[in-house]
Design a protein around this motif. Structure first.
Motif, mmCIF file in Angstrom:
data_model
loop_
_atom_site.group_PDB
_atom_site.id
_atom_site.type_symbol
_atom_site.label_atom_id
_atom_site.label_comp_id
_atom_site.label_asym_id
_atom_site.label_seq_id
_atom_site.Cartn_x
_atom_site.Cartn_y
_atom_site.Cartn_z
ATOM 1 N N VAL A 10 -9.162 -1.453 -3.289
ATOM 2 C CA VAL A 10 -8.786 -1.129 -4.658
ATOM 3 C C VAL A 10 -9.447 -2.158 -5.575
ATOM 4 N N LEU A 11 -10.308 -1.662 -6.459
ATOM 5 C CA LEU A 11 -10.993 -2.532 -7.412
ATOM 6 C C LEU A 11 -10.189 -2.591 -8.698
ATOM 7 N N VAL A 12 -9.785 -3.790 -9.088
ATOM 8 C CA VAL A 12 -9.019 -3.955 -10.323
ATOM 9 C C VAL A 12 -9.675 -5.023 -11.190
ATOM 10 N N ASP A 13 -9.494 -4.878 -12.490
ATOM 11 C CA ASP A 13 -9.978 -5.895 -13.418
ATOM 12 C C ASP A 13 -8.808 -6.328 -14.293
ATOM 13 N N LYS A 14 -9.105 -6.994 -15.371
ATOM 14 C CA LYS A 14 -8.050 -7.539 -16.226
ATOM 15 C C LYS A 14 -7.413 -6.498 -17.151
ATOM 16 N N ARG A 15 -7.879 -5.286 -17.095
ATOM 17 C CA ARG A 15 -7.281 -4.210 -17.886
ATOM 18 C C ARG A 15 -6.071 -3.682 -17.106
ATOM 19 N N ILE A 16 -4.896 -4.057 -17.573
ATOM 20 C CA ILE A 16 -3.649 -3.801 -16.855
ATOM 21 C C ILE A 16 -3.425 -2.316 -16.581
ATOM 22 N N GLY A 17 -3.673 -1.467 -17.552
ATOM 23 C CA GLY A 17 -3.467 -0.031 -17.369
ATOM 24 C C GLY A 17 -4.349 0.535 -16.278
ATOM 25 N N ASN A 18 -5.614 0.148 -16.281
ATOM 26 C CA ASN A 18 -6.547 0.603 -15.243
ATOM 27 C C ASN A 18 -6.112 0.101 -13.871
ATOM 28 N N ALA A 19 -5.753 -1.171 -13.804
ATOM 29 C CA ALA A 19 -5.332 -1.767 -12.533
ATOM 30 C C ALA A 19 -4.076 -1.077 -12.005
ATOM 31 N N ASN A 20 -3.107 -0.843 -12.876
ATOM 32 C CA ASN A 20 -1.866 -0.188 -12.447
ATOM 33 C C ASN A 20 -2.123 1.209 -11.898
ATOM 34 N N GLN A 21 -3.018 1.953 -12.520
ATOM 35 C CA GLN A 21 -3.332 3.299 -12.042
ATOM 36 C C GLN A 21 -3.973 3.260 -10.652
ATOM 37 N N ALA A 22 -4.923 2.368 -10.466
ATOM 38 C CA ALA A 22 -5.612 2.276 -9.180
ATOM 39 C C ALA A 22 -4.650 1.841 -8.068
ATOM 40 N N ILE A 23 -3.808 0.862 -8.348
ATOM 41 C CA ILE A 23 -2.851 0.381 -7.352
ATOM 42 C C ILE A 23 -1.813 1.460 -7.034
ATOM 43 N N ALA A 24 -1.339 2.175 -8.055
ATOM 44 C CA ALA A 24 -0.356 3.245 -7.836
ATOM 45 C C ALA A 24 -0.927 4.338 -6.939
ATOM 46 N N LEU A 25 -2.187 4.691 -7.140
ATOM 47 C CA LEU A 25 -2.821 5.704 -6.293
ATOM 48 C C LEU A 25 -2.898 5.218 -4.845
ATOM 49 N N ALA A 26 -3.284 3.966 -4.658
ATOM 50 C CA ALA A 26 -3.364 3.402 -3.302
ATOM 51 C C ALA A 26 -1.986 3.398 -2.641
ATOM 52 N N GLN A 27 -0.957 3.086 -3.390
ATOM 53 C CA GLN A 27 0.404 3.083 -2.838
ATOM 54 C C GLN A 27 0.837 4.492 -2.445
ATOM 55 N N LYS A 28 0.448 5.487 -3.224
ATOM 56 C CA LYS A 28 0.792 6.886 -2.920
ATOM 57 C C LYS A 28 0.146 7.346 -1.620
ATOM 58 N N ILE A 29 -1.027 6.839 -1.305
ATOM 59 C CA ILE A 29 -1.696 7.209 -0.063
ATOM 60 C C ILE A 29 -0.868 6.738 1.135
ATOM 61 N N GLY A 30 -0.194 5.608 0.972
ATOM 62 C CA GLY A 30 0.716 5.133 2.007
ATOM 63 C C GLY A 30 0.068 4.392 3.163
ATOM 64 N N LYS A 31 -1.144 3.957 3.006
ATOM 65 C CA LYS A 31 -1.864 3.188 4.031
ATOM 66 C C LYS A 31 -2.094 1.776 3.498
ATOM 67 N N PRO A 32 -2.308 0.805 4.404
ATOM 68 C CA PRO A 32 -2.592 -0.563 3.941
ATOM 69 C C PRO A 32 -3.880 -0.604 3.116
ATOM 70 N N VAL A 36 -9.102 -6.033 -4.718
ATOM 71 C CA VAL A 36 -10.198 -6.934 -5.060
ATOM 72 C C VAL A 36 -10.234 -7.074 -6.574
ATOM 73 N N GLU A 37 -10.045 -8.299 -7.041
ATOM 74 C CA GLU A 37 -10.085 -8.559 -8.475
ATOM 75 C C GLU A 37 -11.537 -8.762 -8.898
ATOM 76 N N VAL A 38 -11.944 -7.962 -9.872
ATOM 77 C CA VAL A 38 -13.333 -7.962 -10.323
ATOM 78 C C VAL A 38 -13.416 -8.677 -11.669
ATOM 79 N N ASP A 39 -14.332 -9.630 -11.752
ATOM 80 C CA ASP A 39 -14.614 -10.320 -13.011
ATOM 81 C C ASP A 39 -16.005 -9.926 -13.464
ATOM 82 N N TYR A 40 -16.179 -9.889 -14.776
ATOM 83 C CA TYR A 40 -17.449 -9.439 -15.343
ATOM 84 C C TYR A 40 -18.162 -10.565 -16.072
ATOM 85 N N ASN A 41 -19.450 -10.384 -16.236
ATOM 86 C CA ASN A 41 -20.244 -11.285 -17.046
ATOM 87 C C ASN A 41 -20.623 -10.567 -18.346
#
Length: 94
Positions: A10-32, A36-41
């Protein structure tokens, strides 16, 4: 109890809404999964069409960390910059 291999990244950045959506989808799948926190230049402002060709917008340390891992079967992202990175990772795994 056997430890399941984490085949979801799960790729997440500092945008909380985007990160929450990606993590919620991964949790719904139900697998480990790994988060990965992504920082930008400064290149993070480039158009999406350029970002998916080569991830110039991701800090070098983060990109090296991602590339050092085994390619996951599933990459989840939300937002234009993490999506561009996910597309690039998919191209590398082929």
């Amino acid at each position: 109890m056997k430890s399941e291999e984490k085949n979801i990244m799960v790729l997440v950045d500092k945008r909380i809404g985007n990160a929450n959506q990606a993590i919620a989808l991964a949790q719904k799948i139900g697998k480990p999964f790994d988060i990965v926190e992504v920082d930008y230049n400064r290149f993070g402002r480039l158009p999406n069409s350029l970002l998916s060709i080569w991830p110039l917008h991701v800090k070098k340390e983060v990109l090296e960390k991602i590339r050092s891992r085994k390619s996951p079967k599933i990459v989840i992202s939300s937002g234009r910059r993490t999506a561009a990175l996910a597309i690039h990772l998919r191209k590398l795994s082929k």
